[in-house]
Design an enzyme around this catalytic site. Sequence first.
Site, mmCIF file in Angstrom:
data_model
loop_
_atom_site.group_PDB
_atom_site.id
_atom_site.type_symbol
_atom_site.label_atom_id
_atom_site.label_comp_id
_atom_site.label_asym_id
_atom_site.label_seq_id
_atom_site.Cartn_x
_atom_site.Cartn_y
_atom_site.Cartn_z
ATOM 1 N N LYS A 82 70.286 19.819 28.931
ATOM 2 C CA LYS A 82 69.570 18.568 28.649
ATOM 3 C C LYS A 82 70.146 17.397 29.456
ATOM 4 O O LYS A 82 71.343 17.366 29.736
ATOM 5 C CB LYS A 82 69.726 18.273 27.154
ATOM 6 C CG LYS A 82 69.031 17.021 26.671
ATOM 7 C CD LYS A 82 69.226 16.896 25.159
ATOM 8 C CE LYS A 82 69.124 15.443 24.706
ATOM 9 N NZ LYS A 82 67.874 14.798 25.077
ATOM 10 N N ASP A 109 66.308 19.386 32.495
ATOM 11 C CA ASP A 109 65.774 20.715 32.182
ATOM 12 C C ASP A 109 65.125 21.261 33.438
ATOM 13 O O ASP A 109 65.057 20.602 34.450
ATOM 14 C CB ASP A 109 64.699 20.632 31.098
ATOM 15 C CG ASP A 109 65.195 19.924 29.844
ATOM 16 O OD1 ASP A 109 66.373 19.546 29.819
ATOM 17 O OD2 ASP A 109 64.385 19.753 28.937
HETATM 18 N N1 LIG Z 1 83.205 15.983 26.440
HETATM 19 C C1 LIG Z 1 82.956 14.701 26.724
HETATM 20 N N2 LIG Z 1 83.655 13.732 26.141
HETATM 21 C C2 LIG Z 1 83.400 12.444 26.398
HETATM 22 N N3 LIG Z 1 82.471 12.017 27.255
HETATM 23 C C3 LIG Z 1 81.738 12.939 27.887
HETATM 24 C C4 LIG Z 1 81.939 14.315 27.660
HETATM 25 N N4 LIG Z 1 81.068 14.997 28.453
HETATM 26 C C5 LIG Z 1 80.350 14.073 29.133
HETATM 27 N N5 LIG Z 1 80.745 12.831 28.791
HETATM 28 C C6 LIG Z 1 80.181 11.589 29.298
HETATM 29 O O1 LIG Z 1 78.771 11.624 29.100
HETATM 30 C C7 LIG Z 1 78.095 10.983 30.161
HETATM 31 C C8 LIG Z 1 77.046 11.910 30.736
HETATM 32 O O2 LIG Z 1 77.656 13.020 31.360
HETATM 33 P P1 LIG Z 1 77.130 13.651 32.718
HETATM 34 O O3 LIG Z 1 76.737 12.619 33.699
HETATM 35 O O4 LIG Z 1 78.092 14.680 33.126
HETATM 36 O O5 LIG Z 1 75.821 14.340 32.151
HETATM 37 P P2 LIG Z 1 74.721 15.158 32.949
HETATM 38 O O6 LIG Z 1 74.301 16.256 32.067
HETATM 39 O O7 LIG Z 1 75.206 15.502 34.297
HETATM 40 O O8 LIG Z 1 73.568 14.079 33.058
HETATM 41 P P3 LIG Z 1 72.252 14.130 33.969
HETATM 42 O O9 LIG Z 1 71.312 15.007 33.253
HETATM 43 O O10 LIG Z 1 71.815 12.711 33.986
HETATM 44 O O11 LIG Z 1 72.681 14.640 35.291
HETATM 45 C C9 LIG Z 1 79.133 10.600 31.174
HETATM 46 O O12 LIG Z 1 79.432 9.243 31.054
HETATM 47 C C10 LIG Z 1 80.328 11.430 30.794
HETATM 48 O O13 LIG Z 1 81.540 10.795 31.080
#
Ligand SMILES: Nc1ncnc2c1ncn2[C@@H]1O[C@H](COP(=O)(O)OP(=O)(O)OP(=O)(O)O)[C@@H](O)[C@H]1O
Lengths: 263, 358
Positions: A9, A124
């Site tokens: 997601k 997705d």
């Molecule tokens: N385990 C965690 N603990 C704390 N913060 C987290 C954790 N995992 C992710 N985050 C934070 O959540 C936010 C979103 O994470 P990330 O950008 O990796 O998501 P993504 O799935 O790649 O998003 P997108 O779908 O937009 O690419 C970021 O600011 C990240 O630092």
Amino acid sequence: MKQIAIYGKGGIGKSSISSNLSVNLASEGLEVLLIGCDPKSDSTINLFGGKRINTVLDLYKKGVTDPDLMVFEGYNGVKGVEVGGPAAGVGCAGRGILVALKTLNKDYYIDRGFDVVIYDVPGDVVCGGFAGPARDGYADEVYIITSGEYFSIYAANNIAKGLFNLNVKLGGIVGNMRDITKEERKIKVYAEEIKSQLINVVERNPKIYESEIEGKTVLEKYPNDLLNIKFKEIGKKILSNKKSKVPTPITDERIRSILGGFH
Amino acid sequence: MNILTPRPNPIVAALYTLRDLDVDVAILHGPSGCGFRAARLLEEDGMVVVTTSMTEEDLIFGASDKLIEVLTEANALFSPKTIGVVGSCVSMIIGENVKKALIDSGLNNKAFFVEIHGCMGANTRGAIETLKAAMDFGLIGEKEFKRQENMLLLATEVESNKGMAKSKYIKPSRGTDLKIVADYITNLLKENKKIAVVLNAKKETVYLFADILLAINLASKKLGGSVINVGNLSTEVGLLRIKRYAEDIINNLNSNNVAINFISGGMDEYPIAGKNAIDYLKDKDFDLMVAVGIPQALPLIDKESIAVTNGPREVPPLEEAGYKYVTVEIASHSTVMGTREIVFSELGEAIRNSAGIQ
Ligand SMILES: Nc1ncnc2c1ncn2[C@@H]1O[C@H](COP(=O)(O)OP(=O)(O)OP(=O)(O)O)[C@@H](O)[C@H]1O
Ligand SMILES: [Mg+2]
């Protein structure tokens, strides 16, 4: 060489987990290539101190087709690539992914002796192009990132449907915690329900987003933090994983009843 | 039904309809080569047809800038009064904002957009969408739009019930040899028989099909027999351009001393004019009917009939329908473009030869 694609997601933590996984695998002595497939080009940003690298599609637009000019060396020797893509609201990012993967030429990075190739795929499976990294000849298997929340599992299940339709193997599910009740159990039961497995879970930890503020992975900012051990464990399990198979998605009602059963 | 036979799509129909509307320049927002066969023919007919030559890169990043550039260039090069922009599969899949590009180009007072692509079903859909866009742009009124929309829906019905879209795949065929058909017709005239010619032509193809009517009349003048002439040659119905076709043909026939006994409708009314023609002929005395143009739009009659079509894939369904002979005017599309006079048809020539007319 093992090629894996990370789906999940939007905003669930795919890019955080991909980059943290990459640098920790590299410190185990592995050659790692992280390919960001998101048009917003933020998958590899924490390997480069917050700087953006030239994207494959921007280079392609300028007539550059040499993969050597598209791969950049980041923290801990991890190689990073950003596919790039159109500005929001125009063009077709899906087509962009397909063209970029072709331009990158997978034979090239097979030749370069990478041990692990990680595709960080946006959101997705939204159209054919976004499924590109999961198709034949690219990722050997897919990993889905999810929390225990309903919408995250719902999205995971949609991805499982896509994999089922494309006949692509799921390596397993990686939990990324949102600190809800019985979260790990919920994810585990769902994983087994679709005939897959829970690889491991990453706790919710401020160090992840604190490192990102400086454009770093946790390994770079907090080298001694236990989180790094967790990422290494996840990496090891993925590399030795022999249990990947095409998932059997379940119905929305079934998801609700599984999650409801914990309350 | 999923039809495998190669046939025109909504993009091509949109281009033809722009031509009917006397639009000066059509810009296809898509790859070069898209619809090029039709585009070349339409250029012969005086409408400029260009594409934005979209590339793989445009597919990814969008090509609105390119469209604006082509609009500006075309405007400078051709000084058009009206420009029609037509969508294509690629530009519509990636959701190009054509209306905004028109405004940004500053040409939105002379250019309008037909939102169409190749995967929208029957080709007639492209014609209907074009007419709708032309109505919104102020080129035609609502009444004319409704009339034509109705005609196009009827045309779609004719094709799927009695024409090329009747079955999954139809092999092209030339039908009966032209000479056999020509000799058959001239022999009847020599025997003093009566022939009813029903010209039921679609738009510009009339310049060719009218030659068959003309040739039969000339042959009759020389050999004997008599001819009843029916044609969808109303000069009262349709767009200016379409009415002009009918005027041209009537003038041409007049100068050859050939009169039309019954006008069955307008040049774009071929889906209903066939029925009008048969109604008219019901109590007339004749030995053979020759239906030329869109014979598949005629109700069947229990008299000996010959069908002349321009579609090699219309032959098998017409043969099944019970025509004694079915034959094809193969070159129709290329020869009629840009003309204002009846052009020689192959069957017309065969009839003249058979009758010994120079
Ligand atoms: N385990 C965690 N603990 C704390 N913060 C987290 C954790 N995992 C992710 N985050 C934070 O959540 C936010 C979103 O994470 P990330 O950008 O990796 O998501 P993504 O799935 O790649 O998003 P997108 O779908 O937009 O690419 C970021 O600011 C990240 O630092
Ligand atoms: Mg991301």
